[in-house]
Motif scaffolding. Structure first.
Motif, PDB file in Angstrom:
ATOM      1  N   THR A 112       3.745   1.377   2.994  1.00 36.44           N
ATOM      2  CA  THR A 112       5.013   2.106   2.916  1.00 36.44           C
ATOM      3  C   THR A 112       4.742   3.477   2.316  1.00 36.44           C
ATOM      4  O   THR A 112       3.600   3.817   2.005  1.00 36.44           O
ATOM      5  CB  THR A 112       6.060   1.319   2.097  1.00 36.44           C
ATOM      6  N   PHE A 113       5.792   4.258   2.157  1.00 39.68           N
ATOM      7  CA  PHE A 113       5.618   5.612   1.647  1.00 39.68           C
ATOM      8  C   PHE A 113       5.297   5.600   0.154  1.00 39.68           C
ATOM      9  O   PHE A 113       5.787   4.756  -0.598  1.00 39.68           O
ATOM     10  CB  PHE A 113       6.875   6.434   1.889  1.00 39.68           C
ATOM     11  N   HIS A 114       4.496   6.580  -0.263  1.00 40.75           N
ATOM     12  CA  HIS A 114       4.190   6.751  -1.685  1.00 40.75           C
ATOM     13  C   HIS A 114       5.429   7.293  -2.400  1.00 40.75           C
ATOM     14  O   HIS A 114       6.155   8.132  -1.834  1.00 40.75           O
ATOM     15  CB  HIS A 114       3.031   7.737  -1.833  1.00 40.75           C
ATOM     16  N   PRO A 115       5.708   6.818  -3.638  1.00 41.47           N
ATOM     17  CA  PRO A 115       6.885   7.339  -4.355  1.00 41.47           C
ATOM     18  C   PRO A 115       6.881   8.863  -4.490  1.00 41.47           C
ATOM     19  O   PRO A 115       7.949   9.482  -4.473  1.00 41.47           O
ATOM     20  CB  PRO A 115       6.787   6.659  -5.724  1.00 41.47           C
TER      21      PRO A 115
ATOM     22  N   ALA B 102       0.856  -1.189   0.000  1.00 44.27           N
ATOM     23  CA  ALA B 102       0.000   0.000   0.000  1.00 44.27           C
ATOM     24  C   ALA B 102       0.890   1.236   0.000  1.00 44.27           C
ATOM     25  O   ALA B 102       1.659   1.455   0.946  1.00 44.27           O
ATOM     26  CB  ALA B 102      -0.912  -0.012   1.230  1.00 44.27           C
ATOM     27  N   LEU B 103       0.797   2.016  -1.060  1.00 41.79           N
ATOM     28  CA  LEU B 103       1.691   3.162  -1.242  1.00 41.79           C
ATOM     29  C   LEU B 103       1.037   4.422  -0.685  1.00 41.79           C
ATOM     30  O   LEU B 103       0.160   5.015  -1.316  1.00 41.79           O
ATOM     31  CB  LEU B 103       2.017   3.334  -2.723  1.00 41.79           C
ATOM     32  N   GLY B 104       1.434   4.790   0.513  1.00 46.41           N
ATOM     33  CA  GLY B 104       0.938   6.029   1.092  1.00 46.41           C
ATOM     34  C   GLY B 104      -0.279   5.844   1.980  1.00 46.41           C
ATOM     35  O   GLY B 104      -0.843   4.762   2.103  1.00 46.41           O
ATOM     36  N   ARG B 105      -0.679   6.968   2.590  1.00 44.89           N
ATOM     37  CA  ARG B 105      -1.748   6.926   3.595  1.00 44.89           C
ATOM     38  C   ARG B 105      -3.106   6.521   3.033  1.00 44.89           C
ATOM     39  O   ARG B 105      -3.738   5.607   3.588  1.00 44.89           O
ATOM     40  CB  ARG B 105      -1.844   8.304   4.276  1.00 44.89           C
TER      41      ARG B 105
END
Ligand code: SF4
Length: 318
Positions: free
Chosen positions: A286-289, A243-246
């Motif tokens: 994890t963090f979104h690119p 999962a990329l980002g909040r």
């Protein structure tokens, strides 16, 4: 793998008087090579620094995490590790709206959720039907008003690994493909660092239409569009979803916890509707690119998250 330009820096420094700075630089480069930190994961701020080399804190944390884990995972190790995966902390509160029958209002006008495992060809056909028959015609939320086209998803129809972002941006809206702008190029490098290609994984977003000015999708927009995402996932049936980002993390985990609290750990997929065959799917937030482009110092932490996924799936870097 050393940081980009690191060898050039070394040759420049080598012409100077040998001393503690040169010794420290050589030691730093040896560490980077030993850890196999990919180019994209090295903070550009730290790699561009002209001061005496020191390991950036996030990469140091990534090293520490890497050193805590065995280098590769065989079938037995994967099974053992999966049995100890953490569940969503009970203190997290669901974010989805209350609706009859659960936390989430499904759309009865959509085709039934896929209840069985499909072959790659069958999965491809089912995804195409969902895309062309429903998503491309969708006007269920305000995001349809400004879109050039919908952005459904792309990749392997029966993947082991799926990446889910929050929504299309400008380039994605123009091309009709997810993650093709600058953030998408970074995601491609992140996938390559995991020894995979974009064709081997599947990439999609929570919402299928570009929010105006690339703003974050609103909660009601994500809730309205989520039936498409969950139907996609029921067809894809991956083992792990990154999962990329909040917004993506909160949607997949039905929580309103901050990404800083969620990331870096395997959590249980919490679909708000029955999804056969997806009960054991793990989420790695994890963090979104796009965030990593704005905050390169966080790349080390994102790489540590992806390394956990690699170990879980038994992937190793050459
Ligand atoms: Fe439909 Fe999703 Fe687009 Fe909203 S974002 S119009 S729900 S496809």
């Amino acid at each position: 793998m050393p940081a980009a330009g690191a060898d050039r820096k070394l040759s420049i420094v080598s012409q100077a008087e040998p001393g503690p700075i040169l010794a420290a630089l050589r030691e730093w480069l040896r560490n980077e090579r030993r850890l196999g930190v990919p180019h994209w994961a090295v903070s550009s701020r730290s790699s561009q620094s002209s001061s005496a080399p020191s390991s950036p804190a996030p990469v140091a944390r990534a090293r520490a995490r890497a050193s805590e884990q065995p280098p590769a995972a065989g079938a037995a190790q994967v099974a053992e590790r999966s049995s100890t995966l953490q569940a969503v902390p009970p203190t997290l509160t669901p974010v989805m709206s209350a609706a009859p029958g659960g936390l989430f209002a499904d759309d009865p006008n959509l085709p039934p959720v896929c209840q069985q495992e499909l072959s790659p060809a069958e999965a491809e056909a089912a995804l195409t039907e969902l895309d062309t028959g429903f998503v491309r015609k969708c006007t269920k939320c305000r995001l349809h008003e400004h879109r050039t086209q919908t952005v459904f998803g792309v990749g392997n129809p029966r993947p082991t690994l799926v990446f889910v972002g929050e929504g299309p941006g400008y380039e994605e809206d123009v091309q009709g493909l997810p993650f093709v702008g600058r953030a998408g190029q970074l995601l491609t490098r992140m996938i390559a660092a995991m020894t995979l290609t974009r064709e081997q994984v599947y990439i999609c977003n929570v919402v299928k239409c570009r929010p105006p000015e690339n703003r974050t999708p609103l909660r009601d927009e994500m809730e309205t569009c989520s039936p498409y995402l969950f139907r996609q996932l029921a067809i894809l049936r991956p083992k792990v979803i990154v999962a990329l980002g909040r917004p993506a993390s909160q949607t997949l985990l039905a929580t309103d916890a901050a990404i800083s609290k969620l990331r870096g750990q395997f959590l249980d997929f919490r679909p708000p509707m029955p999804l056969a065959g997806l009960s054991g799917v793990k989420i790695m937030p994890t963090f979104h690119p796009a965030y990593l482009l704005r905050n390169p110092a966080a790349k080390g932490e994102a790489w540590a998250d992806l390394q956990q996924v690699m170990r879980f799936l038994g992937l190793t870097r050459n």
